[in-house]
Design an enzyme around this catalytic site. Structure first.
Site, PDB file in Angstrom:
ATOM      1  N   ASP A 183       0.869  -1.175   0.000  1.00 17.07           N
ATOM      2  CA  ASP A 183       0.000   0.000   0.000  1.00 17.07           C
ATOM      3  C   ASP A 183       0.911   1.232   0.000  1.00 17.07           C
ATOM      4  O   ASP A 183       2.134   1.131   0.162  1.00 17.07           O
ATOM      5  CB  ASP A 183      -0.974   0.003   1.182  1.00 17.07           C
ATOM      6  CG  ASP A 183      -2.174   0.918   0.894  1.00 17.07           C
ATOM      7  OD1 ASP A 183      -2.116   1.714  -0.062  1.00 17.07           O
ATOM      8  OD2 ASP A 183      -3.178   0.847   1.636  1.00 17.07           O
TER       9      ASP A 183
HETATM   10  C1  BGC Z   1      -5.045   3.303   0.182  1.00 19.10           C
HETATM   11  C2  BGC Z   1      -5.284   2.236  -0.875  1.00 19.10           C
HETATM   12  C3  BGC Z   1      -5.179   2.835  -2.244  1.00 19.10           C
HETATM   13  C4  BGC Z   1      -3.835   3.506  -2.391  1.00 19.10           C
HETATM   14  C5  BGC Z   1      -3.598   4.091  -3.772  1.00 19.10           C
HETATM   15  C6  BGC Z   1      -3.811   4.120  -0.090  1.00 19.10           C
HETATM   16  O1  BGC Z   1      -3.738   5.219   0.743  1.00 19.10           O
HETATM   17  O2  BGC Z   1      -4.977   2.690   1.440  1.00 19.10           O
HETATM   18  O3  BGC Z   1      -6.525   1.629  -0.671  1.00 19.10           O
HETATM   19  O4  BGC Z   1      -5.394   1.857  -3.218  1.00 19.10           O
HETATM   20  O5  BGC Z   1      -3.739   4.527  -1.447  1.00 19.10           O
HETATM   21  O6  BGC Z   1      -4.397   5.168  -4.017  1.00 19.10           O
END
Ligand code: BGC
Length: 759
Positions: free
Chosen positions: A270
């Site tokens: 993530d």
């Molecule tokens: C979130 C994810 C997301 C990623 C990319 C993160 O902050 O937890 O769910 O896919 O950002 O945008």
């Protein structure tokens, strides 16, 4: 490209080129002419890193992505194409209701359709992969991201996990994976592995503490379902589990995900989760964080320089083998190949099709149907559906403020800050546009209903935290103005026969980093509710929200409560369809509405305790609260219809079941009202005695059936021995002999029981 060619390509790549292939950067860096430097380049990427990062996130649009791809491939030493990824969560430009609402439909086909439409629109806009579905089990409504989940039940989450993955990617072909080259299909990424939905106290990014048994029985099955449906990618979670951050958790990534579940695709961290291992106090520096993550089997480093600045050195120093890096790079090359990007780096990007598909009639219609099917009717003392004559056919002249009082007895007033609000597509709909979204007021206009409308209040109380986040929000700022809005609403309410009061959370109050410790409707709107209800008791509340809320007061005083969540692009139209009875509500809560915030986490499938409490018991030394009931205000599976249903006693095909066999449990459901409607018939199973404590009951099946007035249908569920399995005292996933109860009914509180024995 043949696998052999991919291997040759890999062999030909330099170590630094490989490390950069594992970097994911924001598309922003490539959208600009020239190199992004200075304060805009927060991550401090070098020109080479920007030019050679293997994947990109956050950019979309056919023309733009084609240009980026072309420029990029010219500079990349082996002309390897980029994968474009972003978060298309509940729709690209045609936005469906938020996932939690979709869960309430108890209809995975609705979610499949939504994912198909999102894939079609975003593929034409050049996208290759979406960071969806989020299948995290959620039990704590304080956590803002419950809006992205399909709720508190493992079985239900599994059905949605599969449907959404298949919706984006298509179903698996005979030779294993889905055909990702297919037009209109994009790759899916299941997240957030694992157990991100269980942060302590509902505070985002917080520690997760679960027993391995709970993890395996309740949390892992929905990720596994996505893997079995062929999901192309898995995203790690931010949280620690057993005190280990997921991006460095070998057991979770290698043993459970790859070996046990058989996942062969790409694992992505993530956002900055590899680097955050420094904050977790697990890695002393970025180099150590990179080592931990690559050893755990994380392939892509989202938005940090941990991999691209350290992997080469780690290999040269002999700390890790180059094979570890190769393994990760190969998985990315394989995904690029599965998407057909070596032959066609633009995939479906097409400006013309993009224009034709986005928000086309068919997509809007599906979004409207879907939204109406996710609204949960929690209470209705006969005031819904509204009579069509209530305003619908009022001529323009008759509907003026002076005249509508003469129409008393027929007038419906629309009051509340959500009547005109178009920010109703949920926290993740980054690409949705307000001008494309239908508010209640827009829908009234479209239907030719000239109802009196009053805003009544702002959406938010003055909230410093949100303000500090820099959001331009709808605050109650000026006391004078607030008073005037309230007075206007009260006078409109007085004149009306019925008030539809559209209140609830602001879009930014749920979603990522939107935990709330008091899950209530903002106070300025509660004041509006009280003032309106005091002058007109015929209030039907239309509740906008991204999470279950404490709505005790509303539920006590309003005559009707319809939860419409964040309903998406066609929200306003769908709401009127339900209010006026064109669509009979059929959704059921996928997450319990708590009695009050202090009761969360509250969920229907809790464990038996040694001192169980049943309503009405007066003993003190029981598992209970002194001041509130144990039961939520509205339980999982609950939801009303404009008609009524009767469910017959449970009939079992046998009162015993053998290992490896099955039996059927059936009921007859009758529509006893005078409107056609749909009922979600739910099957729960309870294990009477086992080697470990078991949930008080668990959902094992649900069927949504449509019935005309007076019509009846038999609903049959098959109960297999496999469905009774759980992680037993020896950590084996198996069933145990003994007695079981089945309950079939219209909510998790169904008491329509049958008993059988596994012998
Ligand atoms: C979130 C994810 C997301 C990623 C990319 C993160 O902050 O937890 O769910 O896919 O950002 O945008």
């Amino acid at each position: 490209m043949e696998q052999q060619k991919l291997l040759e390509l890999l062999q030909d790549m330099s170590l630094s080129e490989k490390a950069e292939q594992l970097l994911q950067i924001g598309g922003f860096y490539l959208e600009k002419e020239g190199v992004v430097t200075g304060p805009e380049n927060l991550a401090g990427y070098t020109q080479e890193e920007i030019e050679q990062a293997g994947t990109v996130l956050g950019s979309i649009g056919a023309e733009k992505l084609k240009a980026i791809q072309k420029n990029y491939m010219e500079k990349q030493p082996h002309h390897i194409p980029l994968i474009f990824m972003t978060d298309i969560i509940n729709g690209y430009r045609t936005v469906f209701p938020i996932p939690l609402a979709q869960g309430c439909s108890f209809d995975p086909e609705l979610a499949r359709k939504g994912a198909e439409i999102a894939a079609r629109e975003s593929a034409a806009a050049g996208l290759h992969l979406t960071f969806s579905p989020m299948v995290d089990l959620v039990r704590d409504a304080r956590w803002g991201r419950v809006m992205e989940s399909t709720g508190e039940d493992t079985w239900l989450n599994r059905q949605f996990a599969r449907a959404v993955v298949e919706g984006y990617q298509g179903e698996k072909t005979k030779d294993g994976g889905a055909d990702l080259k297919k037009k209109g299909k994009i790759a899916a990424c299941v997240k957030h592995y694992a157990a991100y939905g269980a942060p302590i106290a509902g505070r985002d990014y917080n520690t997760v503490e679960l027993s391995e048994r709970t993890l395996r029985d309740d949390y892992l099955p929905s990720y596994r379902e996505a893997v079995e449906a062929g999901v192309a990618m898995v995203m790690t979670s931010f949280n620690t589990l057993d005190r280990i951050p997921s991006s460095g958790n070998k057991k979770l990534m290698r043993e459970i995900l790859r070996e046990e579940m058989g996942f062969r695709g790409v694992v992505i961290s993530d956002w900055a989760a590899i680097e955050e291992m420094l904050n977790h106090g697990i890695a002393a520096d970025r180099k150590e964080a990179a080592r931990l993550a690559i050893e755990a089997g994380v392939d892509i480093d989202m938005c940090t320089t941990c991999y691209c600045r350290n992997l080469e050195q780690l290999v040269q120093e002999g700390v890790i083998s180059e094979a570890l890096v190769d393994e990760a790079v190969l998985r990315i090359l394989e995904l690029k190949n599965r998407l057909g990007l070596f032959e066609n780096p633009y995939k479906d990007a097409d400006e013309q099709e993009e224009k034709e598909l986005i928000l086309c009639k068919e997509h809007r219609e599906e979004a409207r149907k879907a939204a109406a099917d996710t609204f949960v009717l929690l209470k209705n003392e006969g005031i819904l559906p509204l009579e069509k004559s209530c305003g619908e056919n009022l001529s323009r002249e008759n509907s003026s403020r002076e005249n509508f009082s003469q129409e008393k007895g027929k007038t419906v007033a629309y009051i509340g800050p959500h009547v005109e609000n178009r920010q109703i597509t949920g926290a993740w709909s980054m690409f949705a546009r307000e001008e494309d979204t239908v508010s209640i007021a827009d829908a009234l206009k479209e239907r030719g209903i000239h109802a009196p409308v009053a805003r009544g209040s702002a959406i938010l109380d003055n909230n410093r935290t949100l303000e500090a986040l820099g959001e331009a929000l709808d605050y109650q700022k000026d006391a004078q103005q607030a008073k005037a809005l309230l007075e206007e609403a009260v006078s409109v309410a007085k004149e009306a026969d019925t008030v539809v009061l559209a209140i609830g959370e602001h879009r930014v109050q749920s979603g990522e980093a939107a935990s709330r410790a008091q899950i209530e409707v903002p106070e300025c709107q509660m004041e509006l509710f009280r003032a309106v209800q005091a002058v007109n008791p015929n209030v039907a509340v239309v509740l906008f929200t991204g999470r279950p809320l404490d709505i005790r007061e509303i539920s006590q005083k309003a005559k009707a409560v319809l939860v419409v969540w964040q309903p998406g692009t066609e929200g306003g139209n769908a709401i009127l369809n339900v209010l006026y009875g064109d669509v009979n509500p059929s959704a059921k809560l996928a997450m319990s509405f708590p009695w009050c915030t202090g009761q969360v986490p509250v969920f229907y499938n809790e464990m038996h305790t040694g001192r169980p409490y049943k309503e009405g018991m007066t003993d003190k030394y029981l598992s209970r609260y002194l001041d509130i009931p144990n039961k939520p205000l509205y339980p999982f599976g609950y939801g009303l219809s404009y008609t009524s249903f009767e469910i017959s006693p449970v009939k079992l095909s046998s009162d015993t079941i053998q290992k490896g066999e099955s039996l059927t449990a059936s009921v007859t459901v009758k529509n006893t009202g005078n409107m056609s409607g749909r009922e979600v018939v739910q099957l729960y199973v309870q294990d009477h005695a086992a080697s470990v404590a078991r949930p008080v009951r668990e959902l094992k099946g649900a069927q949504k059936i449509g019935l005309e007035p007076g019509e009846e249908k038999e609903v049959v569920f098959t109960i297999t021995e496999e469905m009774l399995a759980f992680t037993n005292i020896d950590m084996e996933f198996t069933s145990e002999a003994g007695k079981y109860s089945v309950y079939i009914g219209s909510s998790s509180e169904a008491d329509n029981e049958g008993v059988f024995e596994l012998v």
